[in-house]
Design an enzyme around this catalytic site. Structure first.
Site, short mmCIF file in Angstrom:
data_model
loop_
_atom_site.label_atom_id
_atom_site.label_comp_id
_atom_site.label_asym_id
_atom_site.label_seq_id
_atom_site.Cartn_x
_atom_site.Cartn_y
_atom_site.Cartn_z
N ARG A 153 -6.39 -2.06 -7.36
CA ARG A 153 -6.87 -1.87 -5.99
C ARG A 153 -8.37 -2.22 -5.85
O ARG A 153 -8.82 -2.60 -4.78
CB ARG A 153 -6.58 -0.46 -5.50
CG ARG A 153 -5.08 -0.18 -5.45
CD ARG A 153 -4.70 0.96 -4.55
NE ARG A 153 -3.39 1.49 -4.90
CZ ARG A 153 -2.22 0.93 -4.55
NH1 ARG A 153 -2.19 -0.16 -3.81
NH2 ARG A 153 -1.08 1.47 -4.92
N GLN A 168 2.57 13.14 -7.13
CA GLN A 168 3.07 12.99 -8.50
C GLN A 168 3.38 14.36 -9.10
O GLN A 168 4.41 14.55 -9.75
CB GLN A 168 2.08 12.20 -9.36
CG GLN A 168 1.99 10.74 -8.91
CD GLN A 168 1.01 9.92 -9.70
OE1 GLN A 168 0.28 10.45 -10.54
NE2 GLN A 168 0.98 8.63 -9.43
N LYS A 218 5.63 0.47 -3.62
CA LYS A 218 5.59 0.83 -5.04
C LYS A 218 6.15 2.24 -5.27
O LYS A 218 6.98 2.45 -6.15
CB LYS A 218 4.14 0.72 -5.55
CG LYS A 218 3.97 1.08 -7.02
CD LYS A 218 2.75 0.42 -7.61
CE LYS A 218 1.46 1.16 -7.29
NZ LYS A 218 1.32 2.46 -8.00
N SER A 219 5.70 3.20 -4.48
CA SER A 219 6.18 4.58 -4.67
C SER A 219 7.69 4.66 -4.48
O SER A 219 8.39 5.35 -5.23
CB SER A 219 5.52 5.51 -3.65
OG SER A 219 4.16 5.67 -3.94
N SER A 265 -0.94 16.46 -4.49
CA SER A 265 -0.54 15.32 -5.33
C SER A 265 0.96 15.15 -5.31
O SER A 265 1.71 16.03 -5.73
CB SER A 265 -1.01 15.55 -6.77
OG SER A 265 -0.29 14.68 -7.64
N ASP A 319 -4.87 5.86 -1.69
CA ASP A 319 -4.89 4.54 -2.33
C ASP A 319 -5.61 3.49 -1.48
O ASP A 319 -5.85 2.37 -1.95
CB ASP A 319 -3.45 4.08 -2.63
CG ASP A 319 -2.79 4.95 -3.70
OD1 ASP A 319 -3.52 5.63 -4.44
OD2 ASP A 319 -1.55 4.94 -3.77
N GLY A 336 0.72 5.77 -13.60
CA GLY A 336 0.67 7.23 -13.50
C GLY A 336 1.97 7.78 -12.95
O GLY A 336 2.47 8.82 -13.41
N ARG A 375 -6.19 9.33 -18.23
CA ARG A 375 -5.93 10.11 -17.01
C ARG A 375 -5.32 11.48 -17.34
O ARG A 375 -4.57 11.62 -18.29
CB ARG A 375 -5.01 9.30 -16.07
CG ARG A 375 -5.68 7.99 -15.67
CD ARG A 375 -4.81 7.14 -14.79
NE ARG A 375 -4.55 7.76 -13.51
CZ ARG A 375 -3.73 7.26 -12.59
NH1 ARG A 375 -3.09 6.12 -12.83
NH2 ARG A 375 -3.55 7.87 -11.45
N ARG A 383 -12.65 5.44 -9.32
CA ARG A 383 -12.81 4.55 -8.16
C ARG A 383 -14.10 4.81 -7.39
O ARG A 383 -14.56 3.93 -6.66
CB ARG A 383 -11.59 4.64 -7.23
CG ARG A 383 -10.39 3.94 -7.83
CD ARG A 383 -9.23 3.80 -6.87
NE ARG A 383 -8.18 3.01 -7.52
CZ ARG A 383 -6.88 3.08 -7.22
NH1 ARG A 383 -6.47 3.89 -6.28
NH2 ARG A 383 -6.02 2.32 -7.86
#
Ligand code: S3P
Length: 429
Positions: free
Chosen positions: A388, A164, A14-15, A162, A315, A89, A117, A346
């Protein structure tokens, strides 16, 4: 053990899919991509890029070749509609980085989960670089309008590891044509750095005297097109690896999975829990290390996971909690408060659902404690629309003797639309 291992296929990472789409749109020339994840999150990235003028063809679960003619670093166009980032995100935060280099207005929004978020972790460094943001409804949250333009070179210390945040700053610097230096406490996933280097930019990564990670970018004038074959997603593989470790007489082989060390933190943790797992290295694929993963039924025991281990397995913590529920003894995870701002909180989702099916578990402010049990488990699980959480409890529910109902199984399409059919095939005799 069983006769021949079951072959389990996982979709593209995915990333890497997000990044391959973004870099293809910004490159000069035609990129060729194969093995893209067709899940809902990368589709959000594709549709945002289309709204900005990029011609991204439709792509599906076949993973077949997709060709994208790049617009160049300055080629995106002012959007006529809100950029809907869905549940993603990565789409919202990395696109904010790209848009920081553009002198037009754009509004980014997302679904209910994404609207809850935090976004200042990205808008704050991008503001220091020169972009302007208006929070349209609530502080620190989408929807946010952005206007970029001429950017400044910055040196930024991120309190969190992070990818991101790091990627948003690197993308802004690349599009804006300014050097940047970023410091993070532990190395977060480094896919953006690898791709930038492969496409002609210069990114270096080192360690400061105090032990923090320092990433520096000297941006290229233009980016070369990609020829990228996306490896399988270790984060998707982790669910089937875990099923194999927990199910009786089971052995799986998962071909062609990305094993970048910045993503593989679950591996040493499950090895010390007693996992029977082997990685058979293959040649690198498009600058990323790849392996076949073989996992089989194991006697697991509890472990302790600490803060420095968390970024490279962030994750995978929901599925680690499921392994812990079936391991002998206690597992304790700390230093993982980032879990509270993922697709759901989570920590609460893991602990409340473990309890709902009969496992002793407790929340900590920055993690949780789980007492393993061999008793049959049953009950209803609330996914909080988090893929997830659905997949982790799906694995627990597929184990013989357990009866677990998942309230929103469809949310797995975010990262693996074929999750349930793959799990069903694996769990059938
Ligand atoms: C991602 C980075 C991680 C991860 C997310 C994907 C990425 O988030 O949890 O699923 O592709 O860069 P953070 O950067 O917030 O840790």
């Amino acid at each position: 053990m069983s006769n021949a291992p079951r072959i389990v296929l996982v979709p593209g990472d995915k990333s890497l899919t997000h990044r391959a789409l973004m870099f293809s749109a910004l490159a000069t020339g035609e990129s060729r991509l194969t093995g893209l994840l067709a899940g809902a999150d990368p589709q959000s990235t594709a549709s945002v890029l289309r709204s900005l003028g990029a011609e991204i063809p439709a792509f599906d679960e076949s993973g077949g070749e997709v060709r994208i003619r790049g617009l160049g670093l300055r080629g995106l166009r002012s959007p006529s509609r809100t950029l809907d980032c869905g549940n993603s995100g990565t789409t919202s935060r990395l696109m904010m980085g790209i848009l920081a280099g553009y002198d037009f207005d754009a509004v980014l929004d997302g679904d209910e989960s994404l609207r809850s978020r935090p976004m200042r972790r990205v808008t704050e460094p991008l503001t220091r670089m020169g972009a302007e943001f208006i929070e349209r409804l609530a502080p620190d949250r989408l929807p946010i309008s952005e206007r970029g333009g001429r950017l400044n070179e910055i040196s930024y210390t991120s309190a969190k590891a992070s990818a991101q945040v790091k990627s948003a700053i690197l993308l802004a610097a690349q599009v804006g044509g300014v050097p940047v230096r970023i410091e993070e406490p532990v190395l977060s996933r480094d896919h953006t750095e690898r791709m930038l280097n492969a496409l002609g930019s210069t990114v270096t990564t080192g360690t400061s005297e105090s032990g923090t990670i320092v990433i520096s970018l000297a941006p290229a004038e233009s980016l070369a097109p990609l020829d990228f074959d996306v490896p399988g997603d270790f984060s998707s593989a982790a669910f089937f690896i875990s099923y194999a470790l927990l199910a009786p007489k089971c052995e799986v082989r998962i071909p062609g999975v990305g094993i970048n060390a910045t993503r593989l933190g679950l591996h040493p943790v499950i090895m010390r829990m007693g996992a029977e797992l082997r990685l058979v290295a293959l040649p690198d694929r498009s600058g990323e290390p790849v392996a076949d993963i073989i996992a089989e039924t194991s006697d697991l025991h509890g472990t302790e996971v600490v803060a420095t281990e968390v970024p490279s397995m962030i994750d995978e913590i929901p599925i680690l909690a499921v392994l812990a529920a079936r391991a002998a003894g206690v597992t304790r995870v700390t230093g993982a408060s980032e879990l509270r701002v993922k697709e759901s909180d989570r920590i609460t989702a893991i602990v409340s659902n473990l309890r709902a099916v009969g496992v002793n578990a407790d929340e900590l402010p920055d993690g949780f404690v789980v007492q393993g049990t061999r008793a049959p488990l049953s009950g209803k699980v609330r996914t909080f629309a988090d893929h997830r959480i659905a997949m982790a409890f799906g694995v627990l529910g597929a184990l013989p003797g357990n009866t677990i109902e998942i309230d929103d199984p469809g949310c797995v399409s975010i990262s693996n639309p074929s999750f349930w059919s793959t799990l069903k095939a694996l769990a059938s005799p």
